[in-house]
Design a protein around this motif. Structure first.
Motif, PDB file in Angstrom:
ATOM      1  N   SER A 136       0.868  -1.175  -0.145  1.00  0.00           N
ATOM      2  CA  SER A 136       0.026   0.122   0.025  1.00  0.00           C
ATOM      3  C   SER A 136       0.923   1.240  -0.045  1.00  0.00           C
ATOM      4  O   SER A 136       0.511   2.179  -0.652  1.00  0.00           O
ATOM      5  CB  SER A 136      -0.746   0.115   1.304  1.00  0.00           C
ATOM      6  OG  SER A 136      -0.258  -0.358   2.416  1.00  0.00           O
ATOM      7  N   ILE A 165       1.975   2.102  -4.515  1.00  0.00           N
ATOM      8  CA  ILE A 165       0.840   3.201  -4.912  1.00  0.00           C
ATOM      9  C   ILE A 165       1.350   4.261  -5.748  1.00  0.00           C
ATOM     10  O   ILE A 165       0.893   4.595  -6.869  1.00  0.00           O
ATOM     11  CB  ILE A 165       0.252   3.808  -3.599  1.00  0.00           C
ATOM     12  CG1 ILE A 165      -0.739   3.092  -2.903  1.00  0.00           C
ATOM     13  CG2 ILE A 165      -0.488   5.232  -3.842  1.00  0.00           C
ATOM     14  CD1 ILE A 165      -1.686   2.301  -3.526  1.00  0.00           C
ATOM     15  N   GLN A 168      -6.767 -14.845   8.869  1.00  0.00           N
ATOM     16  CA  GLN A 168      -7.720 -14.224   8.168  1.00  0.00           C
ATOM     17  C   GLN A 168      -8.538 -15.229   7.339  1.00  0.00           C
ATOM     18  O   GLN A 168      -9.791 -14.709   7.422  1.00  0.00           O
ATOM     19  CB  GLN A 168      -7.061 -13.136   7.348  1.00  0.00           C
ATOM     20  CG  GLN A 168      -7.048 -11.658   7.804  1.00  0.00           C
ATOM     21  CD  GLN A 168      -6.000 -10.836   6.899  1.00  0.00           C
ATOM     22  OE1 GLN A 168      -6.291 -11.135   5.738  1.00  0.00           O
ATOM     23  NE2 GLN A 168      -5.372  -9.929   7.599  1.00  0.00           N
ATOM     24  N   SER A 201     -10.892 -16.760   9.816  1.00  0.00           N
ATOM     25  CA  SER A 201     -11.575 -15.943  10.202  1.00  0.00           C
ATOM     26  C   SER A 201     -12.709 -15.557   9.155  1.00  0.00           C
ATOM     27  O   SER A 201     -14.041 -15.615   9.480  1.00  0.00           O
ATOM     28  CB  SER A 201     -11.040 -14.280  10.472  1.00  0.00           C
ATOM     29  OG  SER A 201     -11.871 -13.735  11.052  1.00  0.00           O
ATOM     30  N   VAL A 202     -12.685 -15.465   7.831  1.00  0.00           N
ATOM     31  CA  VAL A 202     -13.736 -15.250   7.146  1.00  0.00           C
ATOM     32  C   VAL A 202     -14.636 -16.343   6.974  1.00  0.00           C
ATOM     33  O   VAL A 202     -15.730 -16.371   6.879  1.00  0.00           O
ATOM     34  CB  VAL A 202     -12.964 -15.363   5.501  1.00  0.00           C
ATOM     35  CG1 VAL A 202     -13.932 -15.247   4.689  1.00  0.00           C
ATOM     36  CG2 VAL A 202     -12.170 -13.676   5.534  1.00  0.00           C
ATOM     37  N   LEU A 217      -5.298 -17.969  17.743  1.00  0.00           N
ATOM     38  CA  LEU A 217      -6.007 -16.750  17.337  1.00  0.00           C
ATOM     39  C   LEU A 217      -7.281 -17.270  16.807  1.00  0.00           C
ATOM     40  O   LEU A 217      -8.252 -16.344  16.934  1.00  0.00           O
ATOM     41  CB  LEU A 217      -4.949 -16.160  16.081  1.00  0.00           C
ATOM     42  CG  LEU A 217      -4.060 -15.185  16.678  1.00  0.00           C
ATOM     43  CD1 LEU A 217      -2.851 -14.725  15.736  1.00  0.00           C
ATOM     44  CD2 LEU A 217      -4.505 -14.072  17.544  1.00  0.00           C
ATOM     45  N   HIS A 258     -14.276  -5.737   6.287  1.00  0.00           N
ATOM     46  CA  HIS A 258     -14.358  -6.061   7.742  1.00  0.00           C
ATOM     47  C   HIS A 258     -13.991  -4.705   8.933  1.00  0.00           C
ATOM     48  O   HIS A 258     -13.260  -4.891   9.611  1.00  0.00           O
ATOM     49  CB  HIS A 258     -13.344  -7.361   8.264  1.00  0.00           C
ATOM     50  CG  HIS A 258     -13.717  -8.336   7.329  1.00  0.00           C
ATOM     51  ND1 HIS A 258     -14.942  -8.856   6.625  1.00  0.00           N
ATOM     52  CD2 HIS A 258     -12.963  -9.185   6.550  1.00  0.00           C
ATOM     53  CE1 HIS A 258     -14.977  -9.793   5.940  1.00  0.00           C
ATOM     54  NE2 HIS A 258     -13.609 -10.038   5.595  1.00  0.00           N
ATOM     55  N   GLU A 260      -8.507  -7.258  10.855  1.00  0.00           N
ATOM     56  CA  GLU A 260      -7.312  -8.146  10.057  1.00  0.00           C
ATOM     57  C   GLU A 260      -5.861  -7.316  10.021  1.00  0.00           C
ATOM     58  O   GLU A 260      -5.081  -7.901  10.701  1.00  0.00           O
ATOM     59  CB  GLU A 260      -7.688  -8.385   8.503  1.00  0.00           C
ATOM     60  CG  GLU A 260      -8.719  -9.204   8.611  1.00  0.00           C
ATOM     61  CD  GLU A 260      -9.134  -9.265   7.156  1.00  0.00           C
ATOM     62  OE1 GLU A 260      -8.907  -8.381   6.277  1.00  0.00           O
ATOM     63  OE2 GLU A 260     -10.373  -9.976   6.773  1.00  0.00           O
ATOM     64  N   VAL A 294      -5.715   5.676  -0.310  1.00  0.00           N
ATOM     65  CA  VAL A 294      -4.543   5.094   0.528  1.00  0.00           C
ATOM     66  C   VAL A 294      -4.591   5.489   1.906  1.00  0.00           C
ATOM     67  O   VAL A 294      -4.966   6.844   2.085  1.00  0.00           O
ATOM     68  CB  VAL A 294      -3.294   5.507   0.095  1.00  0.00           C
ATOM     69  CG1 VAL A 294      -2.361   4.548   0.654  1.00  0.00           C
ATOM     70  CG2 VAL A 294      -3.454   5.375  -1.362  1.00  0.00           C
ATOM     71  N   PRO A 295      -4.526   4.582   2.940  1.00  0.00           N
ATOM     72  CA  PRO A 295      -4.666   5.317   4.214  1.00  0.00           C
ATOM     73  C   PRO A 295      -3.314   6.274   4.730  1.00  0.00           C
ATOM     74  O   PRO A 295      -2.243   6.093   4.099  1.00  0.00           O
ATOM     75  CB  PRO A 295      -4.367   3.952   5.348  1.00  0.00           C
ATOM     76  CG  PRO A 295      -3.990   3.103   4.392  1.00  0.00           C
ATOM     77  CD  PRO A 295      -4.407   3.252   2.979  1.00  0.00           C
ATOM     78  N   GLU A 352      -0.859   3.899   9.133  1.00  0.00           N
ATOM     79  CA  GLU A 352      -1.473   2.612   9.680  1.00  0.00           C
ATOM     80  C   GLU A 352      -0.698   2.229  10.902  1.00  0.00           C
ATOM     81  O   GLU A 352       0.410   2.406  11.258  1.00  0.00           O
ATOM     82  CB  GLU A 352      -0.998   1.260   8.623  1.00  0.00           C
ATOM     83  CG  GLU A 352      -1.589   1.168   7.431  1.00  0.00           C
ATOM     84  CD  GLU A 352      -1.210   0.091   6.516  1.00  0.00           C
ATOM     85  OE1 GLU A 352      -1.100  -1.133   7.013  1.00  0.00           O
ATOM     86  OE2 GLU A 352      -0.820   0.196   5.316  1.00  0.00           O
ATOM     87  N   THR A 363      -3.376  -7.727  19.147  1.00  0.00           N
ATOM     88  CA  THR A 363      -2.815  -8.829  18.794  1.00  0.00           C
ATOM     89  C   THR A 363      -3.913  -9.654  18.065  1.00  0.00           C
ATOM     90  O   THR A 363      -3.658 -10.437  17.265  1.00  0.00           O
ATOM     91  CB  THR A 363      -2.361  -9.574  20.038  1.00  0.00           C
ATOM     92  OG1 THR A 363      -1.563  -8.828  20.936  1.00  0.00           O
ATOM     93  CG2 THR A 363      -1.509 -10.779  19.743  1.00  0.00           C
ATOM     94  N   HIS A 364      -5.094  -9.416  18.738  1.00  0.00           N
ATOM     95  CA  HIS A 364      -6.189  -9.987  18.045  1.00  0.00           C
ATOM     96  C   HIS A 364      -7.230  -8.896  17.269  1.00  0.00           C
ATOM     97  O   HIS A 364      -6.554  -8.077  16.895  1.00  0.00           O
ATOM     98  CB  HIS A 364      -7.257 -10.800  19.192  1.00  0.00           C
ATOM     99  CG  HIS A 364      -8.048 -11.826  18.411  1.00  0.00           C
ATOM    100  ND1 HIS A 364      -9.428 -11.981  18.892  1.00  0.00           N
ATOM    101  CD2 HIS A 364      -7.793 -12.886  17.566  1.00  0.00           C
ATOM    102  CE1 HIS A 364     -10.019 -12.663  18.142  1.00  0.00           C
ATOM    103  NE2 HIS A 364      -9.272 -13.419  17.520  1.00  0.00           N
ATOM    104  N   TRP A 365      -8.565  -8.848  17.457  1.00  0.00           N
ATOM    105  CA  TRP A 365      -9.041  -7.976  16.792  1.00  0.00           C
ATOM    106  C   TRP A 365      -9.074  -6.444  17.385  1.00  0.00           C
ATOM    107  O   TRP A 365      -9.070  -6.650  18.672  1.00  0.00           O
ATOM    108  CB  TRP A 365     -10.734  -8.337  16.763  1.00  0.00           C
ATOM    109  CG  TRP A 365     -10.809  -9.508  15.903  1.00  0.00           C
ATOM    110  CD1 TRP A 365     -10.171 -10.236  15.244  1.00  0.00           C
ATOM    111  CD2 TRP A 365     -12.410 -10.179  16.008  1.00  0.00           C
ATOM    112  NE1 TRP A 365     -10.777 -11.343  14.676  1.00  0.00           N
ATOM    113  CE2 TRP A 365     -12.076 -11.496  15.024  1.00  0.00           C
ATOM    114  CE3 TRP A 365     -13.610 -10.132  16.438  1.00  0.00           C
ATOM    115  CZ2 TRP A 365     -13.226 -12.190  15.046  1.00  0.00           C
ATOM    116  CZ3 TRP A 365     -14.541 -10.901  16.397  1.00  0.00           C
ATOM    117  CH2 TRP A 365     -14.402 -11.915  15.460  1.00  0.00           C
TER     118      TRP A 365
END
Lengths: 787, 350
Positions: free
Chosen positions: A484, A488, A572, A575-576, A695, B210, B230, B243-244, B247, B252-254
């Motif tokens: 990203s 870009i 991921q 997770s989906v 996880l 998500h 994610e 574009v962000p 970031e 570690t998790h959600w």
């Protein structure tokens, strides 16, 4: 005898003193020595006073002494008298003999005059005779001289008449040098008499000269002629007063054009280098291009030398040409190394160029070619070093990607392993090759390389530093992690990169980073220390050179980042899967569980895939056993506690008891050691799998918490989790944590359930067995199909 | 519970997900929180930080008929708040008023000002207009976006607009732009959507799967922060939303929720299911791209994480900055523990 000798001596001394006092101009100097010691009693002194001396004698001495003195004195006086007499006599004798000599001379001169007169007469007669002869021969001589002059004139006339023919002959035999010499010899006459007597002659010879000029010019501009010959032609033309400047211009233009031929074109360069290689066997038969090139340059420099002498004012232009050629060489070199070139080839070409430069430098030392080319060489070598590094980087990423393409289609047996090994090899081999190349560079003893040695070392060190940094960036880009931010700017590439990257590739990259950190960088730093140290002065000024510590840190961070990224992409995916599972059904109106749900299979399948990939790439954890006993020691108790608790819960009646249930969970947590779910990931197969499982289970728990279940829904979850237990424990290192998490899922489900009635264990068992049997059958079917 | 904790704790009886700052209370630092219990009598707690800032007192305890999934305090009336609740198989949303006097700590019933009953599906959230004066509300379910006009005196709410986002976009939450009151960001499965309230049309979107939570930067226009499962936290400049801008690694998790500090524009809080609250320093600014600030940014990017509060027993879902004392925030973990922390030691020097 001795007593006699003493007075004799004394006497002689006094004589000498007297003589010297007589002859000395300044008596004080000559007598100064004695006058001090005996001022009064020294009889020889000038200040001697007889009376005083007498008084002193009388006073000092007695009679006897006086008498003695008297006698002595009388004797001395007598002696003196005889001496003086002797002197007078001697002088007189000399005088007499002188008078005699004079008298003799006088008698001898007498009678000489008559002889002299006789001599004069004779000389007079000789002169008159010679005059007579002279006058008698004069006429004849005049005649001879006249004849001689005429003959000369005739010869010249003859020459001029012959000139056209001679010139023609010269033209025929192409000895233009002679022709020009003849013509210039005849020029003065032709100039004076050309309009009258020798008109025809002049015209003819001029015509001939015209032809000569024309020929010379064509010769000058014909490419087939050697540059040497053309330079000669230019000299002749100049002698013939043909306007030289335009000629010079044309000639230099020619020279300029000939530069093209001297170029080492990038396409030919490889040929040049190659053939040079095989020159050993084909040396005599064929001139290989390198030789041809060398000859060409030699000719070129010869021509320059000639021109320089012919046209002294053209130096500037020649300088320009030489510089242009040098610059062109280096430009072509630049183009050449844009492609992949080995150091040997590079050096070969470089040597050729350097030889050219040296050749030209000999001819034109003022052109400062060596400086110019030194600069250009620096730039080129620097570029070469940089390119080599970028090629290496390209190589490595190519290796990685090449396999990636196959990977997607092919059976994924050991592809990851192959990729990893291949890229490891590419990395190691690449760095080794690079070192070899650079060593060649350093070993090269062309003057300029020796000078640049320090610089080159600096570049190499810097190059490695930059190389590793960009390699790390490249890894991150390949993994899609930084796509990203970086791509870009490139524009459209983004979409392609981020989605399609294979998770296994990320794992490979992670492991590769570890490899780079642990193997490649130390090795490189060793190599650098061994053969590329020194030259630091320059490098450190410009910035930090090769710092292995920093690079190791960078790669360490990168490897961790990549591993994390791998786990992220993997989780991921799962997770989906889970999200779909939990979003789709209406859990409040769920039907009674009939079998273990499909998603469990998919989940396990994904894990299996992770396991496969991990097994190919990562090393096995060596302390697996320890871990297990460890966790058994501390955590199984807790998990068993939660199990018993759980079982209690399950066996209770289905009355309203959520409150106490919650209280119990709280209480349990209070006593339980907090199970570390999110531990640091290590580079072992087990650690990665465990982390992934953890996880995913955590995600599962969170998804459960977001739903509300009816009894059947809860039972379904219970069933699924129960089924998961066995296979998960098999794959995973930290059983306690997995137990804990699985329980947590069930607790969460029970909390979110309107009507908690767990499935009876026998039913649970039955369903699980059915599922197992089914999957076995499925496997068998698959096997039979495949076999 | 543990000695190392610097925060002030308060325990709810049941599990809970949501906590909200009472913005309209100018005299006290107050928070509202509601429990999430499927089977028990749910409660709304009004918590107030004592003047010394050392204690968290329960100022009011009100029973709420159903488990509370979302709670938002009215920005202009401290007694009014909205909840989204679930009865287990159906969802509802309502605006409540705390009865007067509410000093007693015994449970008393809430007055229902209005029921936002235009929904059928799962309601996600109710947003109050951030202007602080307007009586507009937005409620969101998985498919629809409803704009309400609240008349608290008449005890009614009226649907101004209702717009369907379409079946395929299941909305999950949103944020009202404090700089442009006509714009609302809504998170859906595959993107962040921007709705114009005048036309009730989707005007823009950021493709990002998500996304769990979004929050506008109150100090800096055009800056939006998003959190997703994610890849952590992203900071967006809405003018170039491809574009962000920056970031952050997230959790570690959600990463469950993000909140920008109402006063210090660089501070961002996030909570996650790894039982932690992270405090970030995000200096990235799209306005000033001078080399100096870039250098600074790159320096700070080395570790944008200022602090991680890990003293939680369960996933943390609830998070709110105090608007009155902007260095104070409240966090709520699933086990019903409210923790108030001060970020004073990490405040940027001005």
């Amino acid at each position: 005898m001795a007593t006699e000798a003493a007075p004799m001596d004394e006497k002689a001394k006094r004589m000498r003193d007297l003589l010297s006092s007589f002859y000395a101009p300044d008596p004080s100097i000559s007598t100064s020595g004695s006058s001090i010691s005996a001022s009064f009693d020294n009889i020889n002194s000038t200040s001697f006073d007889a009376d005083q001396y007498m008084d002193l004698m009388i006073k000092k001495s007695n009679l006897e002494v006086l008498l003695q003195r008297h006698v002595q004195m009388a004797a001395e006086i007598k002696n003196l008298d005889t001496d003086l007499q002797m002197l007078v006599y001697e002088n007189y004798n000399k005088f007499i003999s002188a008078t005699d000599t004079i008298k003799r001379m006088k008698s001898n001169i007498f009678g000489m005059e008559g002889n002299m007169d006789q001599l004069l007469q004779k000389i007079m007669s000789v002169q008159s005779r010679s005059d007579g002869v002279n006058t008698s021969l004069f006429e004849k001589r005049e005649h001879i001289e006249k004849l001689h002059r005429t003959r000369n004139l005739l010869r010249k006339v003859q020459f001029i008449y012959d000139l056209p023919a001679r010139l023609q002959k010269c033209i025929k035999s192409e000895t233009y040098g002679d022709a020009v010499r003849f013509y210039i010899g005849a020029m003065p006459i032709l100039k004076v008499y050309g309009d009258t007597s020798f008109q025809d002659c002049r015209r003819a010879s001029e015509e001939a000269i015209e032809i000569i000029i024309k020929n010379l010019q064509t010769k000058l501009f014909s490419d087939s002629e050697s540059i040497q010959a053309r330079a000669e032609a230019a000299v002749l033309l100049k002698q013939l007063d043909v306007p030289v400047d335009s000629l010079k211009d044309k000639l230099l233009e020619k020279l300029e054009q000939s530069l093209d031929g001297l170029q080492i074109k990038p396409e030919e360069a490889s040929l040049l280098a190659e053939q040079n290689d095989s020159s050993n066997d084909a040396e005599s038969n064929e001139q290989h291009p390198a030789k041809i090139h060398e000859d060409a340059v030699r000719g070129f420099s010869e021509a320059m030398r000639a021109y320089r002498e012919i046209f002294p004012d053209s130096e500037e232009r020649l300088f320009k040409l030489a510089r242009a050629l040098t610059a062109m060489h280096f430009e072509n070199m630049d183009l050449y190394i844009r492609k992949r070139v080995s150091a040997a080839d590079f050096l070969r070409i470089f040597r050729i160029i350097w030889e050219d430069v040296v050749l030209m430098d000999e001819v034109l030392p003022e052109a400062e070619l060596s400086d110019l080319s030194a600069e250009a060489a620096q730039v080129t070598v620097k570029k070469f070093v940089a390119r080599t590094f970028s090629h290496l980087e390209q190589d490595i990423s190519d290796t990685i990607l090449k396999f990636d393409i196959n990977q997607k289609e092919a059976v994924e047996e050991e592809v990851l392993k192959v990729v990893l090994e291949a890229s490891k090899k590419a990395g190691l081999q690449g760095t080794t090759d690079i070192f070899q190349d650079f060593r060649q560079l350093l070993d090269e003893n062309i003057g300029i390389f020796v000078k640049m040695k320090d610089l080159i070392i600096g570049w190499i060190q810097n190059g490695f530093q930059d190389f590793f940094r960009s390699l790390e960036a490249q890894f991150l880009v390949l993994s899609g992690k930084t796509s990203s931010s970086k791509e870009i700017e490139g524009g459209l590439v983004e979409g392609k990169s981020s989605d399609k990257i294979h998770a296994g590739l990320i794992l490979v990259l992670a492991q590769l980073s570890v490899f780079v950190e642990q193997k490649v960088i130390p090795r490189v730093s060793e190599e650098i220390a061994a053969s590329f140290s020194g030259g630091n002065s320059q490098a450190f000024e410009n910035g930090p050179a090769f710092i292995p510590g920093e690079l190791c840190r960078v790669f360490h961070a990168a490897s961790e980042k990549l591993l994390q990224h791998y786990i992220d992409t993997r989780t991921q995916k799962i997770s989906v899967l889970l999200r779909k599972r939990f979003k789709t059904p209406n859990w409040v109106k769920h039907k009674e569980p009939r079998e273990v749900h499909m998603y469990v299979d998919m989940f396990l399948h994904e894990l299996e895939e992770v396991g496969k990939e991990v097994k190919q790439v990562l090393p096995q954890g060596t302390f697996r056993k320890h871990k297990r006993t460890d966790s058994n020691g501390s955590n199984t108790t807790t998990s068993s506690r939660s199990n018993t608790l759980h079982n209690d819960k399950m066996t209770r009646s289905n009355s309203q008891r959520a409150r106490s249930q919650l209280f119990e969970t709280h209480l349990a947590k209070l006593f339980k050691q907090k199970v570390e779910i999110f531990t640091k990931v290590e580079f072992t197969q087990e650690s990665v799998v465990t982390t992934t499982v953890k996880l995913c289970l955590k995600s599962l728990q969170e998804y459960v918490r977001l739903q509300t279940f009816n009894r059947s829904g809860f039972q379904q979850i219970q069933l699924d989790i129960q089924f998961l237990k066995a296979p998960l424990k098999e794959t995973v290192e930290d059983e306690a944590a997995i137990d804990f998490l699985l329980d947590e899922v069930i607790v969460a489900a029970s909390e979110r359930c309107l009507d908690v009635i767990p499935l009876e264990p026998p039913i649970l068992d039955k369903l699980i067995q059915a599922k197992l049997a089914k999957s076995k059958e499925h496997n068998n079917n698959n096997n039979t199909v495949s076999s | 519970m543990q000695g190392g904790s610097s925060g002030i704790g308060y325990g709810l009886k049941y599990q809970a997900r949501c906590i909200s700052d009472v913005k309209a209370d100018k005299d006290h630092t107050s928070f509202l929180t509601g429990t999430l219990s499927l089977k028990e009598e749910n409660e709304v707690h009004l918590l107030r930080l004592s003047s010394g800032g050392s204690e968290l007192l329960c100022e009011g305890l009100f029973s709420h008929p159903n488990e509370i999934w979302d709670l938002a305090s009215c920005p202009f009336d401290q007694r009014i708040f909205s909840t989204v609740f679930s009865t287990g198989d159906s969802f509802g949303a309502a605006v409540w008023q705390i009865p007067e006097p509410y000093g007693q700590s015994n449970s008393s019933t809430l007055e229902c000002v209005a029921s936002l009953d235009a929904h059928v599906g799962k309601i996600n959230c109710v947003l109050w207009c951030p202007s602080g004066k307007s009586d507009k509300l937005i409620s969101m379910d998985e498919q629809n976006l409803v704009l309400w006009s609240l008349d608290s005196s008449k005890q009614s709410a009226e649907v101004l607009y209702k717009e369907s986002a379409g079946m395929r976009h299941s909305l999950s939450g949103g944020a009202w732009n404090p700089h442009d009151l006509n714009s609302v960001a809504a998170t859906s499965e595959s993107s962040i959507q921007f709705w114009d309230l005048r036309t009730m049309k989707k005007v823009n979107s950021i493709e990002r799967a998500h996304v769990r939570n979004v929050n506008y930067n109150l100090k800096r226009e055009h800056i939006l922060v998003s959190a997703d499962d994610e890849s952590g936290i992203h900071i967006w400049d809405l003018r170039k939303a491809k574009v962000p801008v920056q970031e952050l690694p997230g959790h570690t998790h959600w990463t469950w929720a993000v909140r920008c500090n109402p006063e210090y524009e660089e501070l961002i809080l996030s909570v996650g299911t790894d039982s932690a609250v992270n405090l970030w320093f995000a200096s990235a600014s799209s306005e000033k791209k001078t080399s100096e600030s870039l250098v600074e940014a790159s320096r700070l990017r080395v570790n944008p994480l200022l602090n991680s509060y890990t003293d939680y027993e369960d996933s943390v879902y609830g998070l709110a900055w105090s608007s009155r004392e902007p260095w104070i925030f409240a966090s709520l973990s699933y086990d019903g523990r409210v923790v108030i922390e001060s970020v004073k030691p990490f405040l940027p020097r001005r």
